[in-house]
Design a protein around this motif. Sequence first.
Motif, PDB file in Angstrom:
ATOM      1  N   TYR A 268      24.001  49.393  57.880  1.00 17.83           N
ATOM      2  CA  TYR A 268      22.795  50.223  57.927  1.00 17.83           C
ATOM      3  C   TYR A 268      22.743  51.104  59.170  1.00 17.83           C
ATOM      4  O   TYR A 268      22.854  50.606  60.294  1.00 17.83           O
ATOM      5  CB  TYR A 268      21.539  49.341  57.902  1.00 17.83           C
ATOM      6  N   LEU A 269      22.527  52.388  58.938  1.00 23.18           N
ATOM      7  CA  LEU A 269      22.289  53.322  60.041  1.00 23.18           C
ATOM      8  C   LEU A 269      20.898  53.919  59.866  1.00 23.18           C
ATOM      9  O   LEU A 269      20.605  54.529  58.831  1.00 23.18           O
ATOM     10  CB  LEU A 269      23.317  54.461  60.027  1.00 23.18           C
ATOM     11  N   PHE A 270      20.058  53.742  60.878  1.00 25.61           N
ATOM     12  CA  PHE A 270      18.732  54.367  60.872  1.00 25.61           C
ATOM     13  C   PHE A 270      18.777  55.532  61.851  1.00 25.61           C
ATOM     14  O   PHE A 270      18.797  55.327  63.063  1.00 25.61           O
ATOM     15  CB  PHE A 270      17.660  53.339  61.245  1.00 25.61           C
ATOM     16  N   CYS A 271      18.852  56.729  61.287  1.00 23.19           N
ATOM     17  CA  CYS A 271      19.123  57.901  62.129  1.00 23.19           C
ATOM     18  C   CYS A 271      17.928  58.837  62.203  1.00 23.19           C
ATOM     19  O   CYS A 271      18.072  59.973  62.690  1.00 23.19           O
ATOM     20  CB  CYS A 271      20.376  58.630  61.649  1.00 23.19           C
ATOM     21  N   GLY A 272      16.741  58.383  61.767  1.00 20.30           N
ATOM     22  CA  GLY A 272      15.518  59.167  61.946  1.00 20.30           C
ATOM     23  C   GLY A 272      15.642  60.565  61.378  1.00 20.30           C
ATOM     24  O   GLY A 272      15.989  60.740  60.210  1.00 20.30           O
ATOM     25  N   ASP A 273      15.369  61.550  62.230  1.00 20.63           N
ATOM     26  CA  ASP A 273      15.421  62.952  61.793  1.00 20.63           C
ATOM     27  C   ASP A 273      16.668  63.655  62.334  1.00 20.63           C
ATOM     28  O   ASP A 273      16.650  64.858  62.595  1.00 20.63           O
ATOM     29  CB  ASP A 273      14.157  63.696  62.250  1.00 20.63           C
ATOM     30  N   THR A 274      17.754  62.899  62.521  1.00 26.14           N
ATOM     31  CA  THR A 274      19.002  63.523  62.982  1.00 26.14           C
ATOM     32  C   THR A 274      19.765  64.059  61.780  1.00 26.14           C
ATOM     33  O   THR A 274      19.942  65.270  61.637  1.00 26.14           O
ATOM     34  CB  THR A 274      19.856  62.505  63.767  1.00 26.14           C
ATOM     35  N   MET A 275      20.212  63.166  60.901  1.00 32.14           N
ATOM     36  CA  MET A 275      20.941  63.599  59.706  1.00 32.14           C
ATOM     37  C   MET A 275      20.076  63.363  58.478  1.00 32.14           C
ATOM     38  O   MET A 275      19.418  62.323  58.360  1.00 32.14           O
ATOM     39  CB  MET A 275      22.248  62.814  59.562  1.00 32.14           C
ATOM     40  N   PHE A 276      20.074  64.336  57.575  1.00 33.72           N
ATOM     41  CA  PHE A 276      19.490  64.149  56.255  1.00 33.72           C
ATOM     42  C   PHE A 276      20.605  64.277  55.243  1.00 33.72           C
ATOM     43  O   PHE A 276      21.651  64.866  55.542  1.00 33.72           O
ATOM     44  CB  PHE A 276      18.397  65.187  55.989  1.00 33.72           C
ATOM     45  N   SER A 277      20.400  63.771  54.040  1.00 36.71           N
ATOM     46  CA  SER A 277      21.459  63.937  53.062  1.00 36.71           C
ATOM     47  C   SER A 277      21.625  65.430  52.772  1.00 36.71           C
ATOM     48  O   SER A 277      20.677  66.106  52.398  1.00 36.71           O
ATOM     49  CB  SER A 277      21.156  63.172  51.779  1.00 36.71           C
ATOM     50  N   GLY A 278      22.828  65.919  53.014  1.00 37.04           N
ATOM     51  CA  GLY A 278      23.122  67.334  52.802  1.00 37.04           C
ATOM     52  C   GLY A 278      22.662  68.241  53.923  1.00 37.04           C
ATOM     53  O   GLY A 278      22.844  69.458  53.839  1.00 37.04           O
ATOM     54  N   GLY A 279      22.061  67.686  54.963  1.00 45.60           N
ATOM     55  CA  GLY A 279      21.531  68.580  55.996  1.00 45.60           C
ATOM     56  C   GLY A 279      21.391  67.924  57.355  1.00 45.60           C
ATOM     57  O   GLY A 279      21.889  66.821  57.587  1.00 45.60           O
ATOM     58  N   CYS A 280      20.677  68.634  58.231  1.00 44.36           N
ATOM     59  CA  CYS A 280      20.455  68.109  59.575  1.00 44.36           C
ATOM     60  C   CYS A 280      19.044  68.431  60.018  1.00 44.36           C
ATOM     61  O   CYS A 280      18.412  69.354  59.512  1.00 44.36           O
ATOM     62  CB  CYS A 280      21.521  68.651  60.534  1.00 44.36           C
ATOM     63  N   GLY A 281      18.526  67.642  60.963  1.00 43.28           N
ATOM     64  CA  GLY A 281      17.160  67.814  61.435  1.00 43.28           C
ATOM     65  C   GLY A 281      16.959  69.125  62.183  1.00 43.28           C
ATOM     66  O   GLY A 281      17.912  69.719  62.689  1.00 43.28           O
ATOM     67  N   ARG A 282      15.713  69.551  62.234  1.00 41.61           N
ATOM     68  CA  ARG A 282      15.391  70.769  63.002  1.00 41.61           C
ATOM     69  C   ARG A 282      15.565  70.514  64.492  1.00 41.61           C
ATOM     70  O   ARG A 282      15.357  69.405  64.966  1.00 41.61           O
ATOM     71  CB  ARG A 282      13.937  71.175  62.750  1.00 41.61           C
TER      72      ARG A 282
END
Length: 251
Positions: free
Chosen positions: A122-136
């Motif tokens: 399990y990786l909890f990466c918050g708003d860093t990586m989204f599926s297909g994208g990256c955080g603002r």
Amino acid sequence: MNLISIPAFQDNYIWVLVGDDKRCIVVDPGDAAPVLQAIEENGWQPEAILLTHHHHDHVGGVPALRAKFPHLVVYGPQETQDKGTTRVVEDGEKILILGYDFSVFATPGHTSGHISFFSFPYLFCGDTMFSGGCGRLFEGTPTQMYQSFQRINALPEDTLVCCAHEYTLANMKFALSILPDDPAIQDYYHKVNELRVKKQNTLPVILKNERKINLFLRTDDIDLINKINQETNLQQPEERFAWLRSKKDDF
Ligand SMILES: [Zn+2]
């Protein structure tokens, strides 16, 4: 442990890891109400909260959860110290919760103090990586976010990436606009579209698959380099990452 997602607000997911004894760990509880309801319905016993960054939609539920469960240990980065964190953690730390080892690593970019928690798979990466994208990039630079992506990309291929928002369909529309002929992106776009029509969750995702469809992980991909070269000439992968992020900002 069992992984469960609790939807919150418009498109947030609050992740919960539940042990066989029903003790559990809650990640980024932006809202207490749906978490308290799930705890009640399932008879869970919350032991710890993990916070990835200071934004309200990730920390807003902490005071109410702590009021109800005063023994809760709240792990978070320095920037969450005034949001109810009881134990500030930083890059490189290993913490033991419910008998499981979690590694803490810095993933700045979305905020400057953003951290991720990893306990295989399990990786909890918050708003860093989204599926297909990256955080603002609210506080950090594209280069910081690029480096955060490299750290995530160095994890085992079977890592389950537990992103904090359901942004997958919008991200795949963006990916298709950049590489419309890419078969992996086309396939995943259709799959995600079908799931979302049925209002189903597209997360978590396996890192191995994300490497194929997330352009922010494909900054050395020849198709992406050729696409960018139609507009400009960027030598470094972090420059291509920044190009993608600014395209997405305007998408
Ligand atoms: Zn955020």
